[in-house]
Design a protein around this motif. Structure first.
Motif, PDB file in Angstrom:
ATOM      1  N   GLU A  18       0.832  -1.195   0.000  1.00 18.19           N
ATOM      2  CA  GLU A  18       0.000   0.000   0.000  1.00 18.19           C
ATOM      3  C   GLU A  18       0.876   1.259   0.000  1.00 18.19           C
ATOM      4  N   VAL A  19       0.541   2.235  -0.859  1.00 15.92           N
ATOM      5  CA  VAL A  19       1.363   3.447  -0.967  1.00 15.92           C
ATOM      6  C   VAL A  19       0.677   4.676  -0.358  1.00 15.92           C
ATOM      7  N   GLU A  20      -0.478   4.482   0.288  1.00 13.79           N
ATOM      8  CA  GLU A  20      -1.161   5.607   0.923  1.00 13.79           C
ATOM      9  C   GLU A  20      -0.651   5.791   2.345  1.00 13.79           C
ATOM     10  N   ASN A  21      -0.619   7.048   2.797  1.00 14.33           N
ATOM     11  CA  ASN A  21      -0.227   7.397   4.176  1.00 14.33           C
ATOM     12  C   ASN A  21       1.225   7.051   4.496  1.00 14.33           C
ATOM     13  N   ILE A  22       2.091   7.128   3.505  1.00 18.21           N
ATOM     14  CA  ILE A  22       3.528   6.987   3.754  1.00 18.21           C
ATOM     15  C   ILE A  22       4.076   8.349   4.175  1.00 18.21           C
ATOM     16  N   HIS A  23       4.874   8.369   5.222  1.00 20.51           N
ATOM     17  CA  HIS A  23       5.426   9.625   5.733  1.00 20.51           C
ATOM     18  C   HIS A  23       6.622  10.061   4.890  1.00 20.51           C
ATOM     19  N   VAL A  24       6.584  11.303   4.451  1.00 18.96           N
ATOM     20  CA  VAL A  24       7.694  11.909   3.718  1.00 18.96           C
ATOM     21  C   VAL A  24       8.196  13.066   4.573  1.00 18.96           C
ATOM     22  N   ILE A  25       9.380  12.936   5.116  1.00 19.32           N
ATOM     23  CA  ILE A  25       9.897  13.906   6.088  1.00 19.32           C
ATOM     24  C   ILE A  25      11.153  14.575   5.542  1.00 19.32           C
ATOM     25  N   ASN A  26      11.153  15.895   5.533  1.00 19.52           N
ATOM     26  CA  ASN A  26      12.360  16.651   5.230  1.00 19.52           C
ATOM     27  C   ASN A  26      13.095  16.852   6.561  1.00 19.52           C
ATOM     28  N   LYS A  27      14.098  16.012   6.802  1.00 19.42           N
ATOM     29  CA  LYS A  27      14.803  16.027   8.089  1.00 19.42           C
ATOM     30  C   LYS A  27      15.548  17.331   8.311  1.00 19.42           C
ATOM     31  N   THR A  28      15.979  17.956   7.231  1.00 27.64           N
ATOM     32  CA  THR A  28      16.758  19.188   7.356  1.00 27.64           C
ATOM     33  C   THR A  28      15.880  20.348   7.802  1.00 27.64           C
TER      34      THR A  28
ATOM     35  N   ILE B   9       6.290  18.365  -1.299  1.00 32.66           N
ATOM     36  CA  ILE B   9       7.036  18.806  -0.121  1.00 32.66           C
ATOM     37  C   ILE B   9       8.079  19.835  -0.546  1.00 32.66           C
ATOM     38  N   LYS B  10       8.320  20.821   0.303  1.00 33.10           N
ATOM     39  CA  LYS B  10       9.302  21.858   0.005  1.00 33.10           C
ATOM     40  C   LYS B  10      10.686  21.399   0.460  1.00 33.10           C
ATOM     41  N   ALA B  11      11.689  21.745  -0.355  1.00 29.53           N
ATOM     42  CA  ALA B  11      13.058  21.332  -0.045  1.00 29.53           C
ATOM     43  C   ALA B  11      14.035  22.218  -0.796  1.00 29.53           C
ATOM     44  N   LYS B  12      15.284  22.164  -0.353  1.00 28.87           N
ATOM     45  CA  LYS B  12      16.359  22.879  -1.033  1.00 28.87           C
ATOM     46  C   LYS B  12      17.525  21.921  -1.225  1.00 28.87           C
ATOM     47  N   LEU B  13      18.533  22.378  -1.923  1.00 29.63           N
ATOM     48  CA  LEU B  13      19.695  21.559  -2.231  1.00 29.63           C
ATOM     49  C   LEU B  13      20.322  21.005  -0.954  1.00 29.63           C
ATOM     50  N   LYS B  14      20.638  19.720  -0.983  1.00 27.75           N
ATOM     51  CA  LYS B  14      21.301  18.997   0.104  1.00 27.75           C
ATOM     52  C   LYS B  14      20.375  18.612   1.246  1.00 27.75           C
ATOM     53  N   ASP B  15      19.089  18.965   1.170  1.00 29.48           N
ATOM     54  CA  ASP B  15      18.151  18.491   2.186  1.00 29.48           C
ATOM     55  C   ASP B  15      18.019  16.971   2.087  1.00 29.48           C
ATOM     56  N   THR B  16      17.686  16.333   3.210  1.00 24.77           N
ATOM     57  CA  THR B  16      17.498  14.887   3.242  1.00 24.77           C
ATOM     58  C   THR B  16      16.023  14.559   3.430  1.00 24.77           C
ATOM     59  N   LEU B  17      15.458  13.807   2.486  1.00 23.19           N
ATOM     60  CA  LEU B  17      14.073  13.362   2.563  1.00 23.19           C
ATOM     61  C   LEU B  17      14.053  11.917   3.046  1.00 23.19           C
ATOM     62  N   VAL B  18      13.194  11.650   4.035  1.00 22.81           N
ATOM     63  CA  VAL B  18      13.087  10.308   4.598  1.00 22.81           C
ATOM     64  C   VAL B  18      11.686   9.771   4.320  1.00 22.81           C
ATOM     65  N   PHE B  19      11.609   8.564   3.762  1.00 25.21           N
ATOM     66  CA  PHE B  19      10.340   7.912   3.452  1.00 25.21           C
ATOM     67  C   PHE B  19      10.184   6.716   4.388  1.00 25.21           C
ATOM     68  N   SER B  20       9.062   6.652   5.103  1.00 29.68           N
ATOM     69  CA  SER B  20       8.904   5.564   6.060  1.00 29.68           C
ATOM     70  C   SER B  20       7.438   5.203   6.241  1.00 29.68           C
ATOM     71  N   SER B  21       7.205   3.934   6.536  1.00 24.58           N
ATOM     72  CA  SER B  21       5.876   3.436   6.892  1.00 24.58           C
ATOM     73  C   SER B  21       6.065   2.101   7.592  1.00 24.58           C
ATOM     74  N   VAL B  22       5.001   1.592   8.172  1.00 20.20           N
ATOM     75  CA  VAL B  22       5.068   0.321   8.882  1.00 20.20           C
ATOM     76  C   VAL B  22       5.390  -0.821   7.924  1.00 20.20           C
ATOM     77  N   GLN B  23       4.921  -0.716   6.675  1.00 24.34           N
ATOM     78  CA  GLN B  23       5.057  -1.813   5.713  1.00 24.34           C
ATOM     79  C   GLN B  23       6.336  -1.767   4.889  1.00 24.34           C
ATOM     80  N   HIS B  24       7.099  -0.666   5.007  1.00 24.63           N
ATOM     81  CA  HIS B  24       8.258  -0.497   4.124  1.00 24.63           C
ATOM     82  C   HIS B  24       9.551  -0.249   4.891  1.00 24.63           C
ATOM     83  N   LEU B  25      10.651  -0.576   4.247  1.00 28.18           N
ATOM     84  CA  LEU B  25      11.957  -0.217   4.776  1.00 28.18           C
ATOM     85  C   LEU B  25      12.176   1.284   4.585  1.00 28.18           C
ATOM     86  N   GLU B  26      12.797   1.916   5.560  1.00 32.33           N
ATOM     87  CA  GLU B  26      13.054   3.353   5.462  1.00 32.33           C
ATOM     88  C   GLU B  26      14.011   3.636   4.301  1.00 32.33           C
TER      89      GLU B  26
END
Length: 266
Positions: free
Chosen positions: A35-45, A60-77
């Motif tokens: 399932e691809v719904e409700n996956i968290h997309v986090i700009n850690k920077t 999602i808003k981001a700039k150069l060198k920012d780190t985006l993290v994708f995570s959910s219960v069903q997927h590997l980060e």
């Protein structure tokens, strides 16, 4: 009075700063066999986040060198560092691997790294011989991806294999995987990964020059490239082909893409 070299350095630093600090809104889509719904997309920077919709889409808003993290219960980060190409195209597609529950690992003896020559040195006793020692040919080609290894392990069922399976002369895994759809799913995944990898190579090598002579708004460039990658003949027409042949394919798809957009508008 400042010299020309000092002024050049000053302007370079100013341009670098603004290029580095430029914040853009990235449009993305997450793909997976889960399932691809409700996956968290986090700009850690920047400490901001988004959540994917039912189609796996997000912004999602981001700039150069920012780190985006994708995570959910069903997927590997998964982590993605924003590079110049993402800033330029303002779009990305992320393939997530499903999380597989495993038993706790028990380590017995020496820990092996997977590096043949390093592990030989760490093994106690007389090191084993390998094909280099005895002068016989050994496999030195491309290492298979995780999806390719899973597909190989699943097996590919053929009707001629059935008699041997029924008589106990072969594993039932290929038949069971064919019935449950696992083999088909793994074939689709391998194909998707191969298309995505080839598309990114073409983008990094040819996209900038292509869009100079074939103008397209930056907001639609990644959509166009994925439109090309989804073509049934994409791998046949672009894999191991010359840049000229690939550009001919892109040009034909460019005309089809513009026609589709015009029909959608009308």
């Amino acid at each position: 009075m400042p010299t020309l070299s000092n002024l050049a350095c000053f302007y370079f630093l100013i341009l670098s700063y603004f290029g580095y600090a430029q914040v853009v809104e990235l449009s993305g889509v997450v793909t997976s066999f889960e399932e691809v719904e409700n996956i968290h997309v986090i700009n850690k920077t920047e400490n901001i986040y988004a959540i994917t919709n039912a189609k796996g889409e997000f912004k999602i808003k981001a700039k150069l060198k920012d780190t985006l993290v994708f995570s959910s219960v069903q997927h590997l980060e998964k982590r993605v560092v924003v590079d110049h190409q993402l800033i330029l195209f303002k779009a990305l597609r992320v393939l997530l691997d499903e999380k597989v529950n495993q038993l706790d690992e028990v380590v017995v003896g020496k820990v092996l790294t997977g590096n043949l020559f390093s592990d030989i040195e760490n093994v106690e006793g007389k090191p084993p011989i390998n094909f280099y020692d005895v002068g016989i040919p050994g496999y030195t080609g491309r290492i298979k991806t995780q999806s390719e290894r899973r597909l190989s392990q699943a097996g590919d069922f053929k009707p001629r294999m059935l008699p041997g399976m029924l008589l106990g002369g072969g594993s039932l895994d290929p038949l069971l995987n064919a019935i449950t759809g696992r083999t088909k799913m793994l074939k689709t995944r391998v194909d998707h990964e191969e298309r995505d990898k080839l598309m990114r190579k073409i983008k990094s090598r040819l996209a900038l020059d292509f869009f100079i002579s074939n103008p397209l708004d930056e907001a639609y460039r990644m959509e166009f490239l994925y439109f090309c990658a989804d073509d049934p003949d994409f791998l046949k027409l672009c894999k191991n082909q010359t840049d000229f042949e690939i550009l001919l394919f892109l040009r034909a798809k460019y005309r089809a893409y513009l026609e589709n957009r015009n029909e959608t508008k009308n």
